[in-house]
Scaffold this active site. Structure first.
Site, PDB file in Angstrom:
ATOM      1  N   LEU A   1      -3.869  75.756  22.864  1.00  0.00           N
ATOM      2  CA  LEU A   1      -5.285  75.724  23.235  1.00  0.00           C
ATOM      3  C   LEU A   1      -5.613  77.011  23.977  1.00  0.00           C
ATOM      4  O   LEU A   1      -4.893  77.399  24.895  1.00  0.00           O
ATOM      5  CB  LEU A   1      -5.585  74.543  24.166  1.00  0.00           C
ATOM      6  CG  LEU A   1      -5.123  73.150  23.756  1.00  0.00           C
ATOM      7  CD1 LEU A   1      -5.518  72.137  24.840  1.00  0.00           C
ATOM      8  CD2 LEU A   1      -5.727  72.745  22.414  1.00  0.00           C
ATOM      9  N   CYS A   2      -6.722  77.646  23.621  1.00  0.00           N
ATOM     10  CA  CYS A   2      -7.160  78.844  24.350  1.00  0.00           C
ATOM     11  C   CYS A   2      -7.506  78.458  25.789  1.00  0.00           C
ATOM     12  O   CYS A   2      -8.304  77.542  26.017  1.00  0.00           O
ATOM     13  CB  CYS A   2      -8.382  79.457  23.686  1.00  0.00           C
ATOM     14  SG  CYS A   2      -9.189  80.681  24.739  1.00  0.00           S
ATOM     15  N   VAL A   3      -6.944  79.184  26.733  1.00  0.00           N
ATOM     16  CA  VAL A   3      -7.124  78.809  28.140  1.00  0.00           C
ATOM     17  C   VAL A   3      -8.583  78.936  28.591  1.00  0.00           C
ATOM     18  O   VAL A   3      -9.108  78.042  29.271  1.00  0.00           O
ATOM     19  CB  VAL A   3      -6.170  79.613  29.061  1.00  0.00           C
ATOM     20  CG1 VAL A   3      -6.406  81.109  28.961  1.00  0.00           C
ATOM     21  CG2 VAL A   3      -6.305  79.165  30.506  1.00  0.00           C
TER      22      VAL A   3
ATOM     23  N   ALA B   1     -10.616  76.235  26.981  1.00  0.00           N
ATOM     24  CA  ALA B   1     -10.190  74.934  27.505  1.00  0.00           C
ATOM     25  C   ALA B   1     -10.767  74.692  28.900  1.00  0.00           C
ATOM     26  O   ALA B   1     -11.264  73.609  29.201  1.00  0.00           O
ATOM     27  CB  ALA B   1      -8.666  74.851  27.524  1.00  0.00           C
TER      28      ALA B   1
END
Lengths: 138, 130
Positions: free
Chosen positions: B77-79, B82
């Site tokens: 997941l892209c931080v 997210a």
């Protein structure tokens, strides 16, 4: 930061209006991070995506951050090829005069300031897309 | 062939995640490699362990977790995406003073560089979204 010397042709295709959805903003975030990977990068703006590059954006009325000044900094991230589809501009009554000036400094030419932005028709853009290793579409 | 997969839409709202899952499963069954599945935009919502879909419907999140366990898939997941949307792992929750984390098994949170790296390392990057 290159990946074991692999250099790919990577095109970011921007299709959405700058506000209304988050695609344009988050696409720009990918471009900025991706710049660290030393790939052959280009950006294309089609459909409502051409609105992302319009001059004098003002978001005061919608309570969102105006992130359009970031596009002018793309030259500093070594993004030198920005294509805007002619048909998309024309369909929206826009001309190149409505777009922000986008330039980069060419270190091989005494840091001369050069245009990054090029208006291309859809068939030329299709050819450019066909030449890419990776097309990231937002 | 080595595939990278990009999922740009959330579960249930949009078919992108279902199609990406089916593509990943078909690719693995056919003997291909999936280098990484990267979740961006609302796609990060595929990684919350708090979804409770109706029992007669597919469980999109569990399905990803199971596929990850079976094939040692890298689900990222892209931080930034997210954090905006309330997806936190234990470290991020602590760092930001939140009282809970909600990442499903098999997912991890990392930066956008993981997407670019997947694009470079994979033979094909396949995008699922609008």
């Amino acid at each position: 930061m290159s990946e074991e010397g692999i250099i790919k042709k990577l095109m970011y295709v921007n299709r959405k209006a700058p506000y209304g959805t988050i695609y344009a903003l988050e696409s720009l975030e990918v471009v900025l991070i991706g710049a660290a990977f030393d790939q052959q990068v280009s950006l294309a703006f089609v459909d409502d995506g051409v609105y992302q590059l319009t001059r004098s954006q003002n978001t005061d009325g919608i309570g969102m951050k105006n992130f359009s000044p970031t596009y002018a900094a793309l030259g500093d991230y070594d993004v030198r090829h920005i294509y805007v589809e002619r048909e998309s501009l024309e369909a929206r009554g826009l001309t190149v005069e409505d777009l922000m000036p986008l330039t980069y400094e060419d270190e091989d030419d005494d840091w001369a300031e050069k245009e990054s932005l090029r208006i291309v028709d859809s068939s030329e853009l299709a050819t450019l897309m066909g030449e890419q290793d990776v097309v990231l579409s937002f | 062939m080595k595939f990278g997969i990009l999922v740009n839409e959330g579960p249930y709202q949009h078919q992108a995640s279902d199609s990406a899952y089916q593509f990943a499963q078909a690719a693995l069954t056919a003997g291909h490699e999936v280098y990484r599945v990267f979740f961006y935009h609302d796609g990060v919502n595929n990684g919350t362990r708090l979804t409770v879909p109706p029992q007669d419907d597919r469980n999109v999140v569990d399905r990803w977790s199971e596929l990850a366990e079976k094939h040692s898939l890298d689900l990222v997941l892209c931080v930034a995406a997210a954090q905006r949307r309330g997806l936190l792992d234990a470290d991020e929750a602590q760092r930001h003073g939140k009282d809970a984390d909600n990442i499903a098994p098999g997912f991890r949170i990392s930066g956008l560089g993981q997407l670019i790296e997947a694009a470079i390392q994979s033979d094909r990057l396949v995008t699922f979204g609008d």
